[in-house]
Design an enzyme around this catalytic site. Structure first.
Site, mmCIF file in Angstrom:
data_model
loop_
_atom_site.group_PDB
_atom_site.id
_atom_site.type_symbol
_atom_site.label_atom_id
_atom_site.label_comp_id
_atom_site.label_asym_id
_atom_site.label_seq_id
_atom_site.Cartn_x
_atom_site.Cartn_y
_atom_site.Cartn_z
ATOM 1 N N GLN A 1 2.761 -12.823 6.287
ATOM 2 C CA GLN A 1 2.590 -11.468 6.803
ATOM 3 C C GLN A 1 3.864 -11.090 7.553
ATOM 4 O O GLN A 1 4.189 -11.687 8.570
ATOM 5 C CB GLN A 1 1.392 -11.364 7.730
ATOM 6 C CG GLN A 1 1.118 -9.937 8.188
ATOM 7 C CD GLN A 1 0.054 -9.866 9.264
ATOM 8 O OE1 GLN A 1 0.273 -10.324 10.374
ATOM 9 N NE2 GLN A 1 -1.096 -9.302 8.924
ATOM 10 N N TYR B 1 1.346 -1.191 14.871
ATOM 11 C CA TYR B 1 2.632 -1.864 14.881
ATOM 12 C C TYR B 1 3.683 -0.825 14.456
ATOM 13 O O TYR B 1 3.376 0.350 14.329
ATOM 14 C CB TYR B 1 2.600 -3.060 13.922
ATOM 15 C CG TYR B 1 1.947 -4.307 14.490
ATOM 16 C CD1 TYR B 1 0.836 -4.243 15.329
ATOM 17 C CD2 TYR B 1 2.441 -5.571 14.178
ATOM 18 C CE1 TYR B 1 0.240 -5.377 15.842
ATOM 19 C CE2 TYR B 1 1.847 -6.719 14.691
ATOM 20 C CZ TYR B 1 0.753 -6.620 15.515
ATOM 21 O OH TYR B 1 0.166 -7.753 16.031
ATOM 22 N N ALA C 1 -11.721 -14.016 8.001
ATOM 23 C CA ALA C 1 -10.951 -14.542 9.136
ATOM 24 C C ALA C 1 -11.832 -15.369 10.060
ATOM 25 O O ALA C 1 -11.813 -16.586 10.026
ATOM 26 C CB ALA C 1 -10.274 -13.401 9.884
ATOM 27 N N ARG C 2 -12.636 -14.696 10.898
ATOM 28 C CA ARG C 2 -13.405 -15.416 11.912
ATOM 29 C C ARG C 2 -14.350 -16.447 11.307
ATOM 30 O O ARG C 2 -14.492 -17.553 11.847
ATOM 31 C CB ARG C 2 -14.184 -14.422 12.773
ATOM 32 C CG ARG C 2 -13.333 -13.644 13.748
ATOM 33 C CD ARG C 2 -14.094 -12.486 14.375
ATOM 34 N NE ARG C 2 -14.360 -11.435 13.402
ATOM 35 C CZ ARG C 2 -15.001 -10.309 13.667
ATOM 36 N NH1 ARG C 2 -15.477 -10.102 14.885
ATOM 37 N NH2 ARG C 2 -15.185 -9.388 12.747
#
Length: 397
Positions: free
Chosen positions: A100, A170, A346-347
């Site tokens: 990433q 971002y 993810a989690r």
């Protein structure tokens, strides 16, 4: 039309992935000195061995001031040996690996990095307790080139893909936001201007690497804040990215690390744990006093971004990756049935890195993740599930 099978090979640009599951980017907190550690390699090797088709290394900044804190990797020659060891370890488990890449912009911690953060407009960072400098034309051009250079380093290191970070306010995402971007020049105002940073970065990466690796982009569907980037504009940017031919797939996300981070994660906000994890006493006190205003709680439900993502699926031909509340096999199969090509987790994988293998063996397997979000503050000491015993390293980063 028959839905694609979850556990059969699938194409992603020039890649063939072994199934439809991608380990989503979660900053690992295992890169002391802005370099790859043995703990980071083991983190991704474990997820590769657990059955995902591709794991995503997060976060690989394209410039030193683009890190959210000074220990994050930034893509440079000194990082190459460690990055090569990481990609080799993942490949040995039969999985692909993505880097990433991006620039944190106003989300970067200028105090930690020792250089001011950059944003579309001058402001003040409540997280970093420091000013954010307005990026000039030279900064924008340098950061655009840096995306291409970072992608070339990823190729040299053996990565199979890069994921360009166009979300969470971002750098590129902050330019997209009409709330954060108050410019009146060629990079502000109309969406065509606000989208230039994101589109140019993606085009620069494509021009640099061609089809040697897959190129994904992580794009905000909405920022989750009044006056921010919203679905109608995001759909147009997604269409432009498709027309540019700069990306092979989009991973659809939401929320603002700058203004509303829990909008992405959903579930309870672990305020006590975040306060305890803060090294800066002033930030720690601020979280305890006013943290509820910044870290809001949202109800968790399976596939909570699906309703918004459906609008992108209807409007685009590009392969799409569904993110957000995918923790069951039936949810992934539902995504395939609705036309999504991949799902990102993810989690649930932090709790059980082998969950994908177990889902393949038993369709009725249920994830043990309770979405307490107490994994989130562990990014400062080695990202892990705090409930699962032996779930990961605890060395400070």
């Amino acid at each position: 039309m028959t839905a694609p099978a979850l556990f059969e090979p699938a194409r992603l640009g020039p890649l063939t992935l072994r199934n439809r599951f991608i380990k989503a980017a979660t900053f690992e907190g295992m890169t002391k000195g802005a370099l790859v550690s043995d703990e980071l390699i083991e983190f991704h090797r474990r997820h590769a061995a657990g059955g995902v088709a591709m794991t995503t290394v997060a976060y690989c900044a394209v410039a030193p001031e683009g890190r959210t804190e000074r220990h994050q990797i930034w893509m440079r020659p000194e990082a190459l040996p460690g990055l090569r060891r990481l990609t080799e370890a993942v490949h040995a488990e039969g999985a692909a690996v993505s880097a990433q890449i991006g620039h944190a912009g106003p989300v970067a911690d200028g105090r930690s990095n020792g250089v001011p953060s950059l944003g579309p407009s001058a402001s003040f960072s409540a997280q970093g307790l420091a000013r954010i400098r307005q990026a000039g034309r030279n900064d924008i051009e340098r950061i655009t080139r840096a995306h291409a250079e970072a992608a070339l380093i990823a190729v040299e290191a053996g990565f199979d893909a890069v994921e360009i970070h166009l979300g969470h306010n971002y750098f590129a995402s902050s330019f997209l936001s009409p709330k954060v971007n108050r410019r009146t020049d060629e990079f502000g105002g109309a969406l065509t201007n606000r989208a230039k940073v994101a589109r140019n970065a993606a085009c620069a990466v494509r021009e640099a690497v061609g089809d040697r690796i897959a190129i994904l982009a992580k794009l905000n569907m909405d920022d989750g804040v009044p006056g921010g980037f919203w679905l109608d504009e995001s759909l147009q940017v997604a269409q432009w990215l498709q027309d540019d031919g700069s990306v092979d797939a989009l991973e659809l996300t939401a929320g603002s690390s700058l203004l509303n981070p829990m909008y992405l994660f959903r579930g309870e906000a672990p305020l006590t744990e975040f306060a305890q994890a803060m090294r800066n006493p002033a930030v720690r006190l601020g979280i305890r006093l006013v943290g509820k205003r910044f870290l809001r709680s949202y109800p968790y439900e399976e596939a909570y971004l699906l309703d918004s993502a459906r609008q992108f699926r209807a409007a685009l031909d590009l392969p799409l990756v569904l993110l957000g509340g995918v923790s069951r096999r039936e949810t992934a199969e539902r995504a395939m049935a609705e036309g999504f090509q991949f799902v990102a987790m993810a989690r649930a994988l932090l709790r059980e890195p082998d969950l994908v293998n177990r889902m393949e063996q038993d369709p009725d397997v249920q994830s043990l993740c309770i979405h307490c979000n107490k994994c989130m503050p562990t990014i400062f000491s080695g990202t892990r599930c705090v409930i699962a015993a032996g779930s990961g390293p605890r060395s400070a980063s």
